[in-house]
Design a protein around this motif. Sequence first.
Motif, PDB file in Angstrom:
ATOM      1  N   ASP A   1       0.355   5.593   0.533  1.00  0.00           N
ATOM      2  CA  ASP A   1      -0.562   6.666   0.920  1.00  0.00           C
ATOM      3  C   ASP A   1      -0.144   8.000   0.310  1.00  0.00           C
ATOM      4  O   ASP A   1       1.022   8.223   0.011  1.00  0.00           O
ATOM      5  CB  ASP A   1      -0.612   6.811   2.444  1.00  0.00           C
ATOM      6  CG  ASP A   1      -1.414   5.705   3.107  1.00  0.00           C
ATOM      7  OD1 ASP A   1      -2.010   4.879   2.396  1.00  0.00           O
ATOM      8  OD2 ASP A   1      -1.446   5.677   4.353  1.00  0.00           O
ATOM      9  N   ASP A   2      -1.123   8.844   0.156  1.00  0.00           N
ATOM     10  CA  ASP A   2      -1.038  10.252  -0.238  1.00  0.00           C
ATOM     11  C   ASP A   2      -1.168  10.473  -1.740  1.00  0.00           C
ATOM     12  O   ASP A   2      -1.814  11.399  -2.160  1.00  0.00           O
ATOM     13  CB  ASP A   2       0.230  10.942   0.274  1.00  0.00           C
ATOM     14  CG  ASP A   2       0.344  10.911   1.795  1.00  0.00           C
ATOM     15  OD1 ASP A   2      -0.663  10.596   2.470  1.00  0.00           O
ATOM     16  OD2 ASP A   2       1.438  11.193   2.308  1.00  0.00           O
TER      17      ASP A   2
ATOM     18  N   CYS B   1      -2.561   2.671  10.695  1.00  0.00           N
ATOM     19  CA  CYS B   1      -1.103   2.808  10.790  1.00  0.00           C
ATOM     20  C   CYS B   1      -0.559   1.892  11.880  1.00  0.00           C
ATOM     21  O   CYS B   1       0.616   1.947  12.211  1.00  0.00           O
ATOM     22  CB  CYS B   1      -0.716   4.258  11.087  1.00  0.00           C
ATOM     23  SG  CYS B   1      -1.043   5.364   9.717  1.00  0.00           S
TER      24      CYS B   1
ATOM     25  N   PRO C   1      -6.050   8.931   7.685  1.00  0.00           N
ATOM     26  CA  PRO C   1      -4.901   9.834   7.740  1.00  0.00           C
ATOM     27  C   PRO C   1      -4.226   9.761   9.114  1.00  0.00           C
ATOM     28  O   PRO C   1      -4.891   9.914  10.137  1.00  0.00           O
ATOM     29  CB  PRO C   1      -5.505  11.216   7.501  1.00  0.00           C
ATOM     30  CG  PRO C   1      -6.784  10.939   6.763  1.00  0.00           C
ATOM     31  CD  PRO C   1      -7.285   9.635   7.320  1.00  0.00           C
TER      32      PRO C   1
ATOM     33  N   THR D   1       0.834  -1.197   0.000  1.00  0.00           N
ATOM     34  CA  THR D   1       0.000   0.000   0.000  1.00  0.00           C
ATOM     35  C   THR D   1       0.873   1.254   0.000  1.00  0.00           C
ATOM     36  O   THR D   1       1.982   1.256   0.534  1.00  0.00           O
ATOM     37  CB  THR D   1      -0.928   0.045   1.235  1.00  0.00           C
ATOM     38  OG1 THR D   1      -0.146   0.228   2.417  1.00  0.00           O
ATOM     39  CG2 THR D   1      -1.765  -1.215   1.355  1.00  0.00           C
TER      40      THR D   1
ATOM     41  N   HIS E   1      -6.247  15.650   5.418  1.00  0.00           N
ATOM     42  CA  HIS E   1      -4.948  15.044   5.703  1.00  0.00           C
ATOM     43  C   HIS E   1      -3.985  16.109   6.233  1.00  0.00           C
ATOM     44  O   HIS E   1      -3.110  16.593   5.530  1.00  0.00           O
ATOM     45  CB  HIS E   1      -4.381  14.386   4.451  1.00  0.00           C
ATOM     46  CG  HIS E   1      -3.239  13.470   4.747  1.00  0.00           C
ATOM     47  ND1 HIS E   1      -1.956  13.916   4.894  1.00  0.00           N
ATOM     48  CD2 HIS E   1      -3.197  12.138   4.953  1.00  0.00           C
ATOM     49  CE1 HIS E   1      -1.172  12.903   5.165  1.00  0.00           C
ATOM     50  NE2 HIS E   1      -1.898  11.801   5.202  1.00  0.00           N
TER      51      HIS E   1
ATOM     52  N   ALA F   1      -8.055   4.780   3.827  1.00  0.00           N
ATOM     53  CA  ALA F   1      -6.860   4.765   4.674  1.00  0.00           C
ATOM     54  C   ALA F   1      -6.962   5.949   5.631  1.00  0.00           C
ATOM     55  O   ALA F   1      -7.050   7.100   5.199  1.00  0.00           O
ATOM     56  CB  ALA F   1      -5.599   4.869   3.831  1.00  0.00           C
TER      57      ALA F   1
ATOM     58  N   HIS G   1      -7.978   8.629   0.813  1.00  0.00           N
ATOM     59  CA  HIS G   1      -7.192   9.103   1.957  1.00  0.00           C
ATOM     60  C   HIS G   1      -7.740  10.474   2.365  1.00  0.00           C
ATOM     61  O   HIS G   1      -7.009  11.325   2.840  1.00  0.00           O
ATOM     62  CB  HIS G   1      -5.724   9.167   1.559  1.00  0.00           C
ATOM     63  CG  HIS G   1      -4.745   8.998   2.683  1.00  0.00           C
ATOM     64  ND1 HIS G   1      -4.999   8.257   3.804  1.00  0.00           N
ATOM     65  CD2 HIS G   1      -3.495   9.494   2.845  1.00  0.00           C
ATOM     66  CE1 HIS G   1      -3.942   8.289   4.603  1.00  0.00           C
ATOM     67  NE2 HIS G   1      -3.021   9.044   4.037  1.00  0.00           N
TER      68      HIS G   1
ATOM     69  N   ASN H   1      -3.590   5.153  -1.953  1.00  0.00           N
ATOM     70  CA  ASN H   1      -4.668   5.918  -1.323  1.00  0.00           C
ATOM     71  C   ASN H   1      -4.387   7.397  -1.517  1.00  0.00           C
ATOM     72  O   ASN H   1      -3.388   7.913  -1.026  1.00  0.00           O
ATOM     73  CB  ASN H   1      -4.735   5.559   0.156  1.00  0.00           C
ATOM     74  CG  ASN H   1      -4.916   4.070   0.329  1.00  0.00           C
ATOM     75  OD1 ASN H   1      -5.914   3.508  -0.074  1.00  0.00           O
ATOM     76  ND2 ASN H   1      -3.913   3.411   0.890  1.00  0.00           N
TER      77      ASN H   1
END
Length: 191
Positions: A15-16, A156, A133, A13, A85, A131, A80, A39
């Motif tokens: 993120d961002d 996380c 943040p 995976t 975020h 996901a 996300h 994500n």
Amino acid sequence: KGIPLPDNPVCITFDDGQKTFITQVLPLLEKYKFTANVNIIAGLTVLYTENNDNNDSYAYLNTEDVKNLYNNPLIEIGCHTYDLHSLNSRRGAGKLQDESLTDYRNIINCDLKKFENFYFNITSDKTKIFAYPYGIRNDTLEEMLKENGYTVTLTCRESVNMLNIGSSLFELGRFNRPYKISTQNFFSKIF
């Protein structure tokens, strides 16, 4: 999708939704035929589409990138948030201490709807993955995600997920691999 998983599967995976996902990660995934989940923060995708900034050092995916990733069978895109975020007073999609539950639900629903509209306009589809943040979550947020059709949430929390047929895919743990950590050191945390 009704297809049995192999023993000890790994889900990769990201993120961002940084631009480097397209320029550096995707070529490796395609070379090795690995699948992955990315994500995205939709508000940043909109911003980097509008300013047409593609600098690999800091830019984020643009809408054309998202469309191309959606059409790539190796990639699954997740939410996300649209614009939650940050670690300001809200701290990701968390609830403010003095915020009413009604106000909190309105803010989350507004963000989810903005993301869903953004994503649908590009893909004519809806993602099922969320996901958190910074891993910040609460029971109200989880309930709202279920109400909005999400079936997978990524935390996380560093943990191996033990799944069986029919297991919930909410609150899945992940192992974060920080920049410059060796493969040996990273996998020593897991095994």
